[in-house]
Design a protein around this motif. Structure first.
Motif, PDB file in Angstrom:
ATOM      1  N   UNK A  24      34.692   0.198  33.668  1.00  0.00           N
ATOM      2  CA  UNK A  24      35.348   1.538  34.553  1.00  0.00           C
ATOM      3  C   UNK A  24      35.330   2.027  35.012  1.00  0.00           C
ATOM      4  N   UNK A  25      34.054   1.056  36.176  1.00  0.00           N
ATOM      5  CA  UNK A  25      34.126   1.650  37.784  1.00  0.00           C
ATOM      6  C   UNK A  25      35.176   0.054  38.539  1.00  0.00           C
ATOM      7  N   UNK A  26      34.947  -1.234  37.131  1.00  0.00           N
ATOM      8  CA  UNK A  26      35.727  -2.291  37.952  1.00  0.00           C
ATOM      9  C   UNK A  26      37.410  -1.978  37.855  1.00  0.00           C
ATOM     10  N   UNK A  27      37.655  -1.572  36.955  1.00  0.00           N
ATOM     11  CA  UNK A  27      38.910  -2.074  36.526  1.00  0.00           C
ATOM     12  C   UNK A  27      39.961  -0.971  37.028  1.00  0.00           C
ATOM     13  N   UNK A  84      41.866  -7.246  37.234  1.00  0.00           N
ATOM     14  CA  UNK A  84      41.242  -6.625  35.730  1.00  0.00           C
ATOM     15  C   UNK A  84      41.395  -7.358  34.883  1.00  0.00           C
ATOM     16  N   UNK A  85      42.163  -8.538  34.150  1.00  0.00           N
ATOM     17  CA  UNK A  85      42.457  -9.167  33.348  1.00  0.00           C
ATOM     18  C   UNK A  85      40.388 -10.452  33.759  1.00  0.00           C
ATOM     19  N   UNK A  86      40.574 -10.916  34.847  1.00  0.00           N
ATOM     20  CA  UNK A  86      39.099 -11.589  35.374  1.00  0.00           C
ATOM     21  C   UNK A  86      37.546 -10.164  34.371  1.00  0.00           C
ATOM     22  N   UNK A  87      37.929  -9.500  35.095  1.00  0.00           N
ATOM     23  CA  UNK A  87      36.750  -8.581  34.617  1.00  0.00           C
ATOM     24  C   UNK A  87      36.625  -8.118  33.271  1.00  0.00           C
ATOM     25  N   UNK A  88      37.254  -8.053  32.336  1.00  0.00           N
ATOM     26  CA  UNK A  88      37.241  -7.938  30.881  1.00  0.00           C
ATOM     27  C   UNK A  88      36.597  -9.141  30.307  1.00  0.00           C
TER      28      UNK A  88
END
Length: 552
Positions: free
Chosen positions: A155-158, A258-262
C-alpha cells in the motif's frame, strides 16, 4: 535501488529448512541431518522405478512405498547415495519402526519427512511443488507469513488501498493509509469477502478467468462508481495461492510504478501465502476433526471451543442446508462458499462444514433464553434459505435443529436438522416453506423413512404393482412424452382415483387416458381399484420406486 523497492533478483537458493518453514505443518520431520541441503526439484517416486535415480537436491515423495517394509530403508539408502534432499513417506504410528527409519535416514545423510496423518497425498504434493517452484524470499524485511505487514508495504509503495485475498475472494489481509474508500472496497474489508454480486459480475465478464490464466497485472480504469483498480494473481507450481488487489484512494491516482510493484510483490507474496495456507490447513484439519466429533457424538465441546472460540457452555443449534437433486463435490463447494459468505450470523461463533446432503452450520454462543435462541436460529435459517434461493438456479432448503444448552449436545441438534432437511427434500416446499423444523415436516419425514424401509422389505406374493412392472418396467422418472403404465397408475392414485385430473397431469385427453388406463393398467395388473387396501399398497410401492430413483 530504492530501499523500499522489492529486490526481485535476490532469490537465494532454496534449502530444506526453508522448505519446511513453508509446509512444516503438513509433515513431521523425523530426521534432518542437513537442514541447509539445497532443494531443487520435487519427484513423486514410483516403486517400479530404480531408486538409484535420485538426484542431487531432489525431494522424493514415496507415495507407493510402505514405510513398514524393507523397501523404505532401501529407498533412504539410494536417496543418500544420490544426494537427494529428502524422502517423504506416509505416517508411521509404530514408535520403534519410526526410530528405525530415523536411524536409516541419518546414516544415509538424507532428511526423512512423514506425511501428517490428517493430510492427503494430493494436497501435500501440491503444497510441496508450489513451495519448491516459488521464488525464495529476498530483499524484504516482512517476516514470513506476516500478510498484514506485506499488505502495508504494498500500500505504501502504490499509494492505494490493498487487499490480499484467497482464491475464493476472502480477505486475508488489508491496509490503506486513508479511510476514504469506495463502497465496494469498504464492504469487502468490513465483511471479509468480496461482495457476491461483484464477484458474479467479474466472473461474467471474464475478468476472473483472465486473472487466473496469466501472471500479468490487470488494470481497470476509474469508472463512474469505482476508482482505478489493479489486480494480480499469486501462483506457484500451478497452484492458485491468492491474489493482490489495489484500489486508488478517492481523489488520488495510483503511483506510476504500481504495475512493476505488483509484479514483484506477487512473486514475494507466494512464500508468505504458502506459509499461511499450510498453517491454516493444519489448524483447519484439527478444527474439523473436533467439530465432526461433536456433531457425530460423543465429542468434546471444550476441545472444539478451544479450536474455534465458540463458547462451550452457551446454547447452540445446527442447521442442515441442501438443494434438491444429487450433490456432487462441485455443487457442495459452491453451496459451502455461499453459506460462509452469508452474514450476519447470530451468536458468538459459527462453523460451516460439508455434509453428505450439502452443508452443516453450527451456530454457537446463542442467547441464554431458549425462546430467544430459537428465534435467532430460525431467523438466520429463513434468511439463508431466501437469499441463497434467490441467487441460485435451484431452491436452497434449510433444516432447523433444536437449540441445545451446550456444545456437547450439538449432535442431537444435528440429527434433527438433517431429518428436517430430508423431509423438505422429500416434499415440494414453496418459497415460504424452505426452512423448517422436524416437527413442521414430520409427516414427510415419516413417509420418507417408511418408503425406504418398504423398498427393501421382501414380499411373499406378487402384488398388482409387481405384475404391472414385470410387463412394462418401473415408472419413468422423469416422465416420457408417452407415459408408461406405472406412471399412469401413479397419477391416478395421486388424484385419489379421479381419471380426469390424472389425465390432465399427464397431458393426455381424458377419453384417451380412460381407455388406456383400462387396457394397459387395470387389465394386466389385476388391481381392484374399489379395494382401499389394494390402492394404498399400490400407491406406497410406486412411491417407493420413484423415491429410490430420485435418490440415485
Amino acid at each position: 535501488m530504492d530501499e523500499d523497492a522489492w529486490d526481485s533478483s535476490a532469490l537465494r537458493a532454496k534449502t530444506l529448512a526453508g522448505l519446511l518453514a513453508l509446509v512444516g505443518p503438513l509433515v513431521e520431520t523425523a530426521a534432518l541431518p542437513q537442514p541447509q541441503a539445497p532443494v531443487r526439484r520435487l519427484e513423486v517416486f514410483d516403486p517400479l522405478d530404480r531408486p538409484a535415480g535420485a538426484r542431487d537436491g531432489t525431494v522424493l515423495v514415496a507415495v507407493g512405498v510402505d514405510p513398514h517394509a524393507a523397501a523404505a530403508e532401501e529407498l533412504l539408502r539410494a536417496a543418500g547415495d544420490g544426494r537427494a534432499a529428502a524422502v517423504v513417506l506416509r505416517e508411521v504410528g509404530d514408535g520403534a519402526r519410526k526410530d528405525a527409519l530415523r536411524e536409516a535416514a541419518r546414516q544415509a545423510g538424507t532428511a526423512l519427512l512423514l506425511r501428517a496423518a490428517w493430510a492427503g497425498w494430493p494436497e501435500l504434493i501440491t503444497a510441496l511443488r508450489a513451495a519448491v517452484e516459488s521464488p525464495a524470499p529476498g530483499g524484504t524485511d516482512v517476516p514470513l507469513g506476516d500478510l498484514g505487514g506485506l499488505a502495508r508495504r504494498i500500500a505504501l509503495q502504490v499509494g492505494g488501498a490493498v487487499t490480499i485475498e484467497d482464491p475464493d475472494s476472502r480477505v486475508l489481509a488489508h491496509h490503506a493509509e486513508s479511510a476514504d474508500l469506495d463502497g465496494i472496497r469498504l464492504r469487502t474489508v468490513l465483511t471479509g469477502a468480496v461482495p457476491e454480486e461483484r464477484r458474479r459480475a467479474m466472473d461474467r465478464d471474464g475478468f476472473l478467468r483472465e486473472l487466473w490464466s496469466s501472471h500479468r497485472v490487470l488494470h481497470r480504469r476509474a469508472g463512474p462508481d469505482a476508482p482505478e483498480r489493479m489486480a494480480v494473481a499469486v501462483q506457484a507450481g500451478g497452484e492458485r495461492l491468492g491474489s493482490i488487489w489495489v484500489a486508488a484512494i478517492t481523489g488520488r491516482p495510483l503511483q506510476e510504478s504500481a504495475v512493476e510493484v505488483l509484479q514483484d510483490a506477487a512473486r514475494a507474496a507466494a512464500v508468505h501465502l504458502l506459509h499461511h495456507h499450510s498453517r491454516r490447513d493444519a489448524r483447519q484439519a484439527l478444527l474439523l476433526d473436533a467439530a465432526r466429533a461433536v456433531l457425530d457424538g460423543p465429542g468434546s465441546g471444550a476441545l472444539l471451543a478451544g479450536y474455534s472460540g465458540i463458547p462451550a457452555d452457551a446454547p447452540c443449534a445446527v442447521l442442515a442446508v441442501g438443494t434438491p437433486g444429487p450433490v456432487d463435490d462441485g455443487r457442495r463447494v459452491r453451496l459451502e462458499r455461499q453459506v460462509r459468505l452469508h452474514q450476519p450470523r447470530p451468536g458468538r461463533g459459527s462453523l460451516v462444514l460439508p455434509a453428505d446432503r450439502g452443508v452443516l452450520v453450527l451456530l454457537g454462543g446463542l442467547a441464554d433464553r431458549p425462546a430467544t435462541a430459537t428465534a435467532q436460529a430460525a431467523d438466520f435459517g429463513h434468511r439463508l434459505a431466501a437469499e441463497l434461493s434467490h441467487r441460485s438456479d435451484a431452491p436452497v432448503l434449510v433444516g432447523l435443529g433444536p437449540v441445545r444448552t451446550r456444545l456437547d449436545d450439538a449432535a442431537r441438534s444435528r440429527h434433527h436438522a438433517e431429518l428436517a432437511l430430508g423431509g423438505l427434500l422429500f416434499g415440494s416446499p414453496g418459497p415460504e416453506g424452505r426452512c423448517a423444523t422436524v416437527e413442521q415436516v414430520a409427516d414427510a419425514v415419516a413417509l420418507r423413512h417408511l418408503l425406504e424401509a418398504l423398498h427393501d422389505l421382501p414380499l411373499p406374493v406378487r402384488t398388482s404393482v409387481s405384475r404391472l412392472i414385470e410387463q412394462s418396467g418401473p415408472p419413468d422418472e422423469p416422465r416420457k412424452s408417452e407415459p408408461d403404465p406405472p406412471a399412469m397408475l401413479y397419477a391416478y392414485l395421486r388424484r385419489s382415483g379421479a381419471l380426469g385430473p390424472a389425465a390432465d397431469d399427464l397431458g393426455l385427453a381424458r377419453t384417451t387416458f380412460a381407455a388406456r388406463f383400462q387396457a394397459r393398467v387395470l387389465k394386466p395388473s389385476g388391481l381392484d381399484v374399489n379395494d382401499p387396501d389394494a390402492r394404498l399398497l399400490a400407491h406406497l410401492q410406486l412411491r417407493a420406486l420413484r423415491h429410490r430413483a430420485e435418490e440415485r
